[in-house]
Design an enzyme around this catalytic site. Structure first.
Site, PDB file in Angstrom:
ATOM      1  N   ASP A 116       0.842  -1.384   0.047  1.00 56.11           N
ATOM      2  CA  ASP A 116       0.147   0.137  -0.029  1.00 56.11           C
ATOM      3  C   ASP A 116       0.863   1.028   0.053  1.00 56.11           C
ATOM      4  O   ASP A 116       1.636   1.420   0.978  1.00 56.11           O
ATOM      5  CB  ASP A 116      -0.728  -0.034   1.046  1.00 56.11           C
ATOM      6  CG  ASP A 116      -1.825   1.098   1.026  1.00 56.11           C
ATOM      7  OD1 ASP A 116      -1.666   2.037   0.359  1.00 56.11           O
ATOM      8  OD2 ASP A 116      -2.903   0.979   1.877  1.00 56.11           O
ATOM      9  N   ARG A 169       0.009   4.622   0.043  1.00 53.77           N
ATOM     10  CA  ARG A 169      -0.806   5.666   0.442  1.00 53.77           C
ATOM     11  C   ARG A 169      -0.004   5.921   1.841  1.00 53.77           C
ATOM     12  O   ARG A 169       0.367   5.079   2.543  1.00 53.77           O
ATOM     13  CB  ARG A 169      -2.222   5.491   0.728  1.00 53.77           C
ATOM     14  CG  ARG A 169      -2.726   5.065  -0.571  1.00 53.77           C
ATOM     15  CD  ARG A 169      -4.274   5.057  -0.323  1.00 53.77           C
ATOM     16  NE  ARG A 169      -4.486   3.644   0.117  1.00 53.77           N
ATOM     17  CZ  ARG A 169      -5.626   3.066   0.507  1.00 53.77           C
ATOM     18  NH1 ARG A 169      -6.737   3.701   0.517  1.00 53.77           N
ATOM     19  NH2 ARG A 169      -5.385   1.708   1.089  1.00 53.77           N
TER      20      ARG A 169
END
Length: 100
Positions: free
Chosen positions: A7, A9
C-alpha cells in the site's frame, strides 16, 4: 502487503484534516484498516469503538479480498480469521458470472 501489493498511500497524513477540523474523538470508527486506525490514534484522536464491515454487507465477489485483508491484520471484529489453509480454500466468483 495485501495480496502481494504494498500500500503506497501515506496513512500518517490522513488524520490531518480531522485535526484541522478540531476532531479529538471518534465514537464509531467504521474501517477495518489497521493502518488508518494506527494513524488516527497516533495523531492523538481517541477512538471509542471500532466497527467492522457486517458479514451480510460483504458482496460474494469481495470475499477473497476481505479474507486476505483480515489474515494480513485488518480489524475483523467478531469474525473468525481464516488460517492459511482455510484462506487457500477461498474462491471468488466464476468468470461466467461476469457475462450476466
Amino acid at each position: 502487503q495485501i495480496a502481494g501489493v504494498e500500500d503506497m498511500r501515506f496513512q500518517e497524513l490522513m488524520p490531518d484534516p480531522l485535526l484541522w477540523l478540531g476532531v479529538r474523538k471518534i465514537d464509531r470508527f467504521i474501517s477495518m484498516s489497521d493502518m488508518k486506525y494506527d494513524a488516527v490514534v497516533g495523531a492523538g484522536i481517541e477512538i471509542v469503538t471500532r466497527v467492522d464491515i457486517p458479514e451480510e454487507l460483504i458482496p460474494a465477489d469481495a470475499k477473497v479480498e476481505i479474507d486476505a485483508k483480515m489474515y494480513a491484520g485488518y480489524y475483523a471484529g467478531d469474525k473468525q480469521v481464516k488460517s492459511w489453509e482455510e484462506l487457500n480454500q477461498t474462491v471468488g466468483r466464476k468468470a461466467a458470472d461476469d457475462e450476466a
